[in-house]
Design a protein around this motif. Structure first.
Motif, mmCIF file in Angstrom:
data_model
loop_
_atom_site.group_PDB
_atom_site.id
_atom_site.type_symbol
_atom_site.label_atom_id
_atom_site.label_comp_id
_atom_site.label_asym_id
_atom_site.label_seq_id
_atom_site.Cartn_x
_atom_site.Cartn_y
_atom_site.Cartn_z
ATOM 1 N N LEU A 51 2.445 -9.098 -0.425
ATOM 2 C CA LEU A 51 2.265 -8.881 1.011
ATOM 3 C C LEU A 51 2.254 -7.382 1.261
ATOM 4 O O LEU A 51 2.965 -6.649 0.588
ATOM 5 C CB LEU A 51 3.438 -9.492 1.781
ATOM 6 N N MET A 52 1.456 -6.948 2.222
ATOM 7 C CA MET A 52 1.508 -5.531 2.571
ATOM 8 C C MET A 52 2.862 -5.258 3.233
ATOM 9 O O MET A 52 3.488 -6.177 3.754
ATOM 10 C CB MET A 52 0.370 -5.166 3.523
ATOM 11 N N GLY A 53 3.277 -4.001 3.250
ATOM 12 C CA GLY A 53 4.635 -3.684 3.722
ATOM 13 C C GLY A 53 4.765 -3.545 5.220
ATOM 14 O O GLY A 53 3.849 -3.878 5.972
ATOM 15 N N PHE A 54 5.914 -3.037 5.661
ATOM 16 C CA PHE A 54 6.208 -2.907 7.084
ATOM 17 C C PHE A 54 5.196 -2.039 7.817
ATOM 18 O O PHE A 54 4.967 -2.213 8.994
ATOM 19 C CB PHE A 54 7.590 -2.273 7.268
ATOM 20 N N ASP A 55 4.610 -1.071 7.063
ATOM 21 C CA ASP A 55 3.684 -0.174 7.743
ATOM 22 C C ASP A 55 2.487 -0.926 8.295
ATOM 23 O O ASP A 55 1.843 -0.484 9.228
ATOM 24 C CB ASP A 55 3.242 0.960 6.807
ATOM 25 N N ARG A 56 2.195 -2.105 7.726
ATOM 26 C CA ARG A 56 1.071 -2.876 8.242
ATOM 27 C C ARG A 56 1.512 -4.177 8.904
ATOM 28 O O ARG A 56 0.682 -4.988 9.287
ATOM 29 C CB ARG A 56 0.088 -3.192 7.116
ATOM 30 N N ALA A 57 2.808 -4.390 8.985
ATOM 31 C CA ALA A 57 3.292 -5.652 9.557
ATOM 32 C C ALA A 57 3.096 -5.666 11.068
ATOM 33 O O ALA A 57 3.292 -4.662 11.736
ATOM 34 C CB ALA A 57 4.774 -5.831 9.252
ATOM 35 N N VAL A 58 2.665 -6.796 11.594
ATOM 36 C CA VAL A 58 2.574 -6.940 13.048
ATOM 37 C C VAL A 58 3.957 -7.300 13.579
ATOM 38 O O VAL A 58 4.420 -6.776 14.572
ATOM 39 C CB VAL A 58 1.539 -8.011 13.420
ATOM 40 N N VAL A 59 4.617 -8.173 12.896
ATOM 41 C CA VAL A 59 5.964 -8.552 13.297
ATOM 42 C C VAL A 59 6.821 -8.604 12.050
ATOM 43 O O VAL A 59 6.397 -9.124 11.027
ATOM 44 C CB VAL A 59 5.986 -9.948 13.932
ATOM 45 N N ALA A 60 7.978 -8.036 12.127
ATOM 46 C CA ALA A 60 8.944 -8.240 11.057
ATOM 47 C C ALA A 60 10.079 -9.042 11.686
ATOM 48 O O ALA A 60 10.461 -8.775 12.817
ATOM 49 C CB ALA A 60 9.448 -6.908 10.560
ATOM 50 N N ASP A 61 10.580 -10.033 10.990
ATOM 51 C CA ASP A 61 11.725 -10.761 11.538
ATOM 52 C C ASP A 61 12.984 -9.982 11.184
ATOM 53 O O ASP A 61 12.950 -8.790 10.945
ATOM 54 C CB ASP A 61 11.741 -12.209 11.025
#
Ligand code: FAD
Length: 415
Positions: A350-360
């Motif tokens: 999975l791509m990391g937080f820099d590309r995340a739309v939502v992080a839980d």
């Protein structure tokens, strides 16, 4: 020490602005501390700058079921401020909303800036005091209560505090996880965040070489160690690192689970509605009509736009694309037909937080009074937005949570 407020809201994103505005509307003296020079940086980039403000699902049970395990905790909150309240809130402030595919609601102007402006006007009207460029660096405690927050040398104190500092996705917008650290220090359990709505990284170059191409009507099958696990149908967006688009983003959490169990591969079926035999006949007819052309010059006729490039890359080394069509053997033709039904690639991760739309991640809902948003651990603290551990798909569900939790916290703070 600055003069005492009824309420200090830390973080001026979607939920913080809603909370501050609501509390001020009730007559509270509110201070909003924001580390950026501007409010709502993440809100301004949401929905690709168009801002998918909520999801217009009218059946509340159906709407809340999208929040998975959190559903049971949300009924009381949504009674106070649900999807319809979001429509009323924005439309009564002259920001008309429109509902598009999959019940996604957007401002009619399709400008996230307009959503941020509406909230800024709300807090201004209520007389909220906003301090920009004011990162809270420390939370001070006296017994079980927060006594003040520090911004460098300056201390601010209030009766109640709302933490609205967001999660950890897109840290350049200001959400750097500060709230998670404070909440853990204050005695809350904080679930470790994982990016959940993210694009997938793919190993194969042919996928990356298709960057910018978006294909509709595809079927993607996912495998672990060669065994099929699930499939998806819809639009796939190819990027320079792998695959993306709403269909992929919303299924990333399932792929995350598979990645724990083995090597994850996938195939794209470019003709999901046509079986192998019928596709072979179609390809044979095109070959017969173009016998003297080069294979590379007719792949665009046998494959959907974009896929033909992938086919040529996959054939590279196995078949000369400069071969005349009449020289393509039956086995080679069958190989091409099979590729059209199953273009293979490997999921790296999975791509990391820099590309995340939502992080839980964040505070478990059991530790919050889900009628008021008040912490059960620190009694003069309320918590909103992405600081709460709630898994949800894309489609307006995250911002609806911000409006709901922000409004409810602002309604109950200071009493
Ligand atoms: C690219 C992208 C697109 C998205 N699109 C959508 C969409 O279309 N629809 C949807 O529903 N959801 C969308 N989301 C999710 C949605 O934007 C978030 O759920 C929402 O913005 C979270 O709001 P929040 O109030 O919890 O926190 P945030 O918006 O993250 O705001 C937190 C604020 O706190 C401030 N802050 C942090 N630490 C401190 C500190 N120490 N002191 C002072 N201030 C601090 C930050 O600067 C920031 O302004 C998207 C997210 C991303 C990243």
């Amino acid at each position: 020490m600055n003069s005492r407020y009824d309420l200090i809201v830390v973080g001026g994103g979607a939920s913080g602005m809603m909370a501050a505005g609501r509390a001020a509307e009730r007559g509270l003296r509110v201070l909003l501390l924001e580390k950026n020079k501007k409010l709502g940086e993440k809100l301004r980039i949401s929905g690709g700058g168009r801002c998918n403000i909520t999801n217009a699902e009218e059946d509340e049970r159906m709407l809340l079921s999208k929040y998975g395990k959190a559903e049971q905790f949300l009924y009381s909150l949504f009674k106070q401020f649900g999807m319809k309240s979001t429509f009323e809130f924005f439309e009564s402030r002259k920001l008309s909303l429109v509902v598009q595919g999959a019940k996604r609601a957007f401002p009619k102007t399709e400008k996230a800036e307009d959503v941020a402006r509406t909230l800024e006007a709300y807090i201004k009207k209520g007389g909220v005091e906003v301090r920009y460029g004011s990162p809270v660096t420390k939370v001070l405690m006296g017994g079980d209560l927060i006594t003040a927050v520090q911004c460098g040398e300056v201390e601010y104190s209030a009766t109640d505090y709302i933490f609205a500092t967001g999660g950890v996705s897109h840290p350049e917008t200001g959400s750097t996880g500060d709230g998670f650290k404070w909440l853990a220090d204050l005695g809350h359990k904080v679930a470790k965040p994982t990016p959940t709505i993210v694009p997938l990284a793919v190993s194969e170059q042919w996928v990356k070489d298709m960057a910018g191409i978006s294909l509709d009507g595809m079927k993607i099958r996912f495998f672990v160690d060669g065994v099929k696990k699930f499939d998806l149908s819809g639009k796939v967006l190819f990027t320079h690192f792998g695959i993306s688009g709403p269909l992929i983003l919303n299924s990333a959490y399932k792929v995350a689970d598979l990645l724990h169990t083995g090597v994850v591969t996938a195939t794209i079926d470019a003709y999901p509605k046509t079986d192998l035999g019928a596709l072979d006949k179609k390809v044979t007819a095109i070959f017969d009509a173009n016998k003297n052309k080069l294979l590379k010059n007719i792949t665009s006729e046998i494959a959907p736009v974009g896929v033909h490039k992938g086919i040529l890359m996959l054939l590279n080394g196995q078949m000369d694309a400069a071969t005349k069509v009449h020289s393509v053997t039956k086995e080679q033709r069958k190989k091409i037909v099979h590729l059209l039904k199953a273009l293979p690639f490997t999921i790296e991760g999975l791509m990391g937080f820099d590309r995340a739309v939502v992080a839980d991640g964040g505070v478990p809902l059991e530790e919050v009074d889900m009628k008021t948003m008040r912490s059960k651990v620190v009694s003069n603290l309320l918590i909103t937005g992405d600081l709460l551990h709630i898994n949800r798909p894309s489609g307006g569900y995250s911002l609806q949570l911000c409006w709901t939790t922000g409004y409810v916290a602002g309604s109950h703070a200071g009493v």
